[in-house]
Design a protein around this motif. Structure first.
Motif, PDB file in Angstrom:
ATOM      1  N   ILE A   1      -5.161   4.970  -5.901  1.00 18.70           N
ATOM      2  CA  ILE A   1      -6.303   5.686  -6.464  1.00 18.70           C
ATOM      3  C   ILE A   1      -6.404   5.441  -7.964  1.00 18.70           C
ATOM      4  CG2 ILE A   1      -6.363   7.484  -4.692  1.00 18.70           C
ATOM      5  CD1 ILE A   1      -4.893   9.322  -6.610  1.00 18.70           C
TER       6      ILE A   1
ATOM      7  N   GLY B   1       2.860   0.123 -14.855  1.00 17.45           N
ATOM      8  CA  GLY B   1       3.634   1.182 -14.187  1.00 17.45           C
ATOM      9  C   GLY B   1       5.133   1.175 -14.383  1.00 17.45           C
TER      10      GLY B   1
ATOM     11  N   LYS C   1       0.827  -1.208   0.000  1.00 16.82           N
ATOM     12  CA  LYS C   1       0.000   0.000   0.000  1.00 16.82           C
ATOM     13  C   LYS C   1       0.861   1.258   0.000  1.00 16.82           C
ATOM     14  CE  LYS C   1      -4.162  -1.913   1.727  1.00 16.82           C
ATOM     15  NZ  LYS C   1      -5.346  -1.806   2.510  1.00 16.82           N
ATOM     16  N   ARG C   2       1.965   1.218   0.724  1.00 18.81           N
ATOM     17  CA  ARG C   2       2.780   2.428   0.783  1.00 18.81           C
ATOM     18  C   ARG C   2       3.765   2.536  -0.365  1.00 18.81           C
ATOM     19  NH1 ARG C   2       5.461   3.153   6.421  1.00 18.81           N
ATOM     20  NH2 ARG C   2       6.725   4.725   5.402  1.00 18.81           N
ATOM     21  N   TYR C   3       4.358   1.394  -0.726  1.00 21.58           N
ATOM     22  CA  TYR C   3       5.439   1.473  -1.701  1.00 21.58           C
ATOM     23  C   TYR C   3       5.152   0.753  -3.005  1.00 21.58           C
ATOM     24  CZ  TYR C   3       8.066   3.054   2.328  1.00 21.58           C
ATOM     25  OH  TYR C   3       8.488   3.756   3.428  1.00 21.58           O
ATOM     26  N   GLY C   4       4.012   0.064  -3.085  1.00 17.14           N
ATOM     27  CA  GLY C   4       3.804  -0.773  -4.254  1.00 17.14           C
ATOM     28  C   GLY C   4       2.816  -0.244  -5.261  1.00 17.14           C
ATOM     29  N   LEU C   5       1.698   0.299  -4.796  1.00 16.80           N
ATOM     30  CA  LEU C   5       0.607   0.591  -5.715  1.00 16.80           C
ATOM     31  C   LEU C   5       0.208   2.052  -5.665  1.00 16.80           C
ATOM     32  CD1 LEU C   5      -1.704  -2.443  -4.907  1.00 16.80           C
ATOM     33  CD2 LEU C   5      -0.398  -2.099  -6.991  1.00 16.80           C
ATOM     34  N   ASN C   6      -0.307   2.529  -6.794  1.00 14.45           N
ATOM     35  CA  ASN C   6      -1.021   3.788  -6.798  1.00 14.45           C
ATOM     36  C   ASN C   6      -2.473   3.422  -6.517  1.00 14.45           C
ATOM     37  OD1 ASN C   6      -2.336   6.155  -7.259  1.00 14.45           O
ATOM     38  ND2 ASN C   6      -1.371   6.566  -9.239  1.00 14.45           N
TER      39      ASN C   6
END
Lengths: 513, 413
Positions: free
Chosen positions: A357, A366, A350-355
């Motif tokens: 929104i 990506g 959630k913090r470092y892997g995905l955008n």
């Protein structure tokens, strides 16, 4: 001896998970009581129940403190009774002074005005008790992590603590600071303060603890008296890992080929505390078609090793060499790492892997968007959708379409999106950091299958995991990492959980061997 | 070219919704429409506001000369909004654009009237100056890591001061005619009576290109066997857009013809919508705003992208500065006061997220037009400036509140 704390039949349920099941623990007054267990066994949850982070009523069971039933609803309640918890992540305000931090929320004031003389005087008395000679008006940011830990303890003392809970107090400390802290804990014990200490460092526990309670899968396994003899690190390890390996892993035979990536003499320093080595002289190698595990407890430097290899994404003062198929390569930033055929799927998607929104297809494309673009930099959107649809089917991502927003997917499906993103970049070596963290058993099996397929395609896979059974279930070879050192390189046939845990907890002996 | 901002696929990069095809008639159609509400809501709001003023001003709002005025008087805010929406999508802000407008306007005046450079050379030099200003601010933000709020707050003071210095505290006027054309000029006309043919031709070309782009998009999606929006919805949007372009075209054609600045705006909107929606660069901007850490770990050159966004903002602010100066035929050190706030309002009314990662060029343009029409309508009605400010503030708050409400309901697509 009298009992200061008794927790009876504590059961704590989160939606879908029983974090604690009938946990019972009894702590004697004036002792150091250790709690041991693997990551995720429920140690921290138990301490949160005790300190009122999870208020009375959100769990089942009873807590007796000094023989009285207590119902803590907030941390303030538990602190008023004399129970203070010091978390792994220190909770000090960096730009305030030591004295201000000690009395934060408990200001020494008269009619609303702070009495600075009293604050600083009392603070220096407390500092003397924890053996800290610094001026109380020094800002916390200007002292090291070891001293900050002592300030936390001084803060606890200011609250007239009777039961002090330390969560991984030495995880971030160097040897000297750790030794000092352990001495202080012994000293506090002589003053009649009871300590509960959660630690992965079994040598430390052996040194200071009077009793050890072992928790596994949310249950109390046993409580050992450290003075009874014959209780040593090996005995504790057996209690921690003694679970049956079920067939939760797909069958797989690896066809190991030539060497793909070799990490040699890799050393990484902490980005802020630059004198601290987070990874120290590590050597790691992965061959084509091989699944290699890295086992290590929290704070051992697993993620730091992986991220520093992946284009210096972590740390300072990085030294060491990288070889791809025997040829030395330079990888100083992420684009270079991707170009070198290295992929890193983060432990914290959630913090470092995905955008979160944005939708599935734009996350999948990506890290290799260039592959979908023409010479002028225009992205072929329909082709992008097709690519994403391909992964949605092959990875079994459960979403109506690839236009679904990734923030709304389940953990397992988010993990599959992260994996798809890196597969699309077509790497030769994949570093998967905690690939099954926080996802359910079914999805785990699917992830394992994907990992096996990747190896079958001739890719080298490095899996970092806190769960030993997982590494034993899927890896061909397992490295153990302890305090930044690679302490062993064990083939699957020879690996047992006890064996690995030994190397994960006591690096000094292993390094000498 | 007139109304390219309403191209079908242009509304919002994250709204290409491909749900299961309509199951049973009206109910399914209704469900589809509510899913599209965010996309069309803004547009409907603009139409409602225009209709409201059309009625209350007794038909003045849609008089040919007034439509022409609305376009010309808001052009510089719309140009700023195009750059600003990119800055805001990346998670930054630019407070300096109003001062940059004044400074570049001042420099253009000095170059043309005092130094005596030809207008075209002055324009090029001013655009280069804008790029340098943007590079200056982008350097501090991207490579030094200072928050854009601080860097551009400093820039706001620096370039305001620079404008006063460049002009020596005096105003410059008049400007050469070819320069004035970019602010207040019209394309050459053929004849005076009836509908002006060149404007009509441009309008028809715009309609043809809108239809062609829409159809081509459908064909490509069909070729790749991808789901598409229902044909009735596609046709409805197309018809609405054609009608709108036709209306604006005829209104302009019955007055002075096509404003030069409308052509500039049209080109900017088409180019930047494509950049943001379809190029790698644009997608990297969304990725940075959506999750900076994840973008970095995916190999996006985040610093370089951030730097370029500010360079781009500088160039567009320089362009806006020249358009404004040319329109007024006056370079004044106090020009452009508060433009940054109008541009930022336009972007947020247009649906951009305060936290970055969300926003569109067409949205920002419609947001800017909503502000422009409000200004224009309230002025015609003789409403005082104090109430105008109050109303604009409330509209901004309402628009953002509506977005938050939508998001909280979970229907954020």
């Amino acid at each position: 001896m009298t009992t200061i704390l008794e927790m009876r039949d504590i059961t704590k349920t989160f939606p879908g998970v029983k974090a604690l099941q009938n946990v019972t623990i009894k702590v004697e007054r004036g002792t150091v009581h250790a709690i041991c267990g693997e990551n995720g066994a429920g140690k921290s949850t138990l301490m949160k129940v005790l300190s009122g982070v999870y208020p009375h009523g959100t769990f089942d069971g009873q807590i007796l403190f000094e023989d009285q039933p207590v119902e803590f609803r907030t941390i303030n309640d538990s602190e008023a009774a004399g129970v203070v918890i010091i978390h792994q992540e220190l909770a000090l305000s960096p730009f305030l002074s030591i004295a201000e931090n000690i009395y934060l929320g408990n200001e020494q004031a008269k009619r609303g005005f702070i009495d600075w003389n009293k604050t600083n005087l009392e603070a220096s008395k407390l500092l003397a008790r924890v053996g800290l000679k610094d001026n109380p008006i020094t800002k916390v940011i200007d002292i090291g992590v070891g001293k900050q830990q002592l300030v936390e303890i001084a803060k606890a003392l200011s609250k007239r603590v009777k039961l002090l809970i330390l969560d991984e107090p030495t995880a971030a400390l160097n040897d000297d600071d750790s030794a000092h802290l352990l001495d202080l804990i012994k000293h506090l014990r002589e003053q009649g303060i009871t300590c509960i200490i959660i630690s992965h460092k079994l040598n430390e526990i052996e040194e200071i603890a009077d009793a050890v309670t072992i928790i596994r899968d949310g249950r109390t396994i046993e409580t050992l008296d450290m003075h009874a003899g014959e209780v040593n690190e090996d005995r504790i390890i057996r209690g921690m890992v003694g679970r049956d390996l079920e067939s939760r892993y797909p069958d797989h035979t690896s066809h190991v080929g030539e060497e793909l990536l070799r990490i040699e003499d890799w050393t990484v320093h902490h980005p802020i505390d630059r004198s601290r080595k987070v990874v120290d002289g590590a050597n790691v190698m992965v061959r084509a078609g091989e699944i290699v595990g890295i086992a290590g407890l929290m704070g051992a430097g697993r993620t730091e090793l992986a991220m520093s290899v992946f284009g210096h994404s972590y740390g300072t003062g990085i030294s060491g060499k990288l070889y791809k198929r025997g040829k030395e390569i330079t990888v100083k930033n992420v684009p270079q790492a991707v170009a070198a055929g290295i992929a890193y799927a983060t432990e914290d998607r959630k913090r470092y892997g995905l955008n979160l929104i944005d939708d599935i297809k734009r996350n999948v494309s990506g890290s290799a968007l260039g592959k979908l673009a023409n010479f002028a930099g225009f992205v072929n959107a329909p082709e992008e959708t097709q690519v994403a649809n391909g992964y949605r089917k092959s990875m079994n991502i459960k979403a109506p379409t690839v236009a679904a927003i990734t923030g709304k997917l389940s953990g397992g499906n988010q993990q599959k999106v992260v994996l798809s993103q890196w597969l699309f970049s077509d790497p030769e070596v994949l570093i998967l950091d905690e690939p099954t963290r926080g996802i359910d058993v079914g999805a785990k099996y699917e992830i394992y299958t994907i990992i096996n397929q990747l190896a079958d395609q001739g890719k080298g896979v490095i899996v970092i995991s806190s769960e030993l059974p997982e590494l034993l279930g899927i890896c061909d070879r397992i490295y153990t990492l302890s305090e930044g050192h690679i302490t062993a390189d064990v083939p699957r046939e020879e690996a047992t959980a006890e064996h690995l845990m030994q190397f994960m907890t006591k690096f000094r002996e292993a390094a000498e061997a | 070219m007139t109304d390219t901002k309403k191209r079908p696929e242009g509304m919002s990069p994250q709204t290409i919704d491909v749900r299961e095809p309509a199951a049973n008639g009206a109910a399914a159609a209704f469900r589809y429409l509510t899913g599209q509400f965010r996309q069309i809501g803004l547009f409907l709001a603009l139409i409602v506001i225009v209709a409201f003023f059309q009625i209350t001003t007794g038909g003045i709002t849609l008089q040919p000369d007034n439509v022409s005025n609305i376009i010309i008087q808001n052009s510089y805010i719309l140009i700023l909004a195009v750059g600003m929406v990119m800055v805001i999508i990346a998670g930054h802000i630019d407070l300096s654009v109003g001062s940059v407008v004044a400074f570049v306007g001042a420099v253009s005046g000095v170059l043309m009237t005092r130094v005596g450079l030809p207008f075209w050379l002055a324009i090029i030099l001013c655009l280069v100056l804008g790029a340098i200003i943007g590079a200056w601010q982008g350097f501090w933000v991207a490579y030094f890591g200072i928050p854009a709020f601080i860097v551009t707050l400093a820039g706001m003071l620096i370039f305001r001061g620079a404008a006063f210095i460049a002009l020596g505290n005096q105003q410059i006027s008049p400007f050469p005619d070819p320069f004035r054309a970019i602010g207040s000029g019209f394309l050459p006309t053929l004849g005076d009576s009836g509908y002006e043919p060149i404007t009509v031709i441009i309008g028809l070309l715009a309609i043809v290109s809108i239809v062609a782009t829409g159809l081509r998009g459908r064909l490509t999606r069909k070729k790749y066997a991808l789901e598409d929006e229902p044909i009735w919805w596609f046709s409805l949007k197309l018809v609405a857009m054609i009608g709108l372009v036709l209306l604006v075209t005829l209104l302009l054609a019955s007055y002075n013809g096509t404003p030069v600045v409308l052509i500039i705006l049209g080109v900017l909107v088409v180019v930047y919508t494509a950049v943001m929606g379809r190029t790698v660069f644009g997608r990297h901007i969304y990725a940075i705003g959506g999750n900076l850490a994840a973008a970095t770990l995916s190999g996006v050159k985040t610093k370089r992208v951030t730097f370029l966004i500010f360079v781009n903002m500088g160039v567009l602010a320089a362009l806006a500065g020249m358009v404004f100066t040319a329109g007024l035929n006056l370079a004044s050190p106090s020009a452009g006061n508060g433009f940054e706030l109008d541009a930022i309002s336009a972007v947020f009314i247009g649906g951009a997220a305060v936290t970055g990662g969300i926003g569109t060029i067409p949205g920002a343009i419609i947001g800017g037009l909503i502000i422009g029409v409000l200004n224009n309508g309230m002025s015609i009605l003789g409403i005082g400036i104090e109430y105008q400010q109050l109303v604009k503030g409330l509209v901004l708050l309402a628009a953002v509140a509506f977005d938050f409400y939508n998001k909280r309901r979970g229907g954020s697509r």
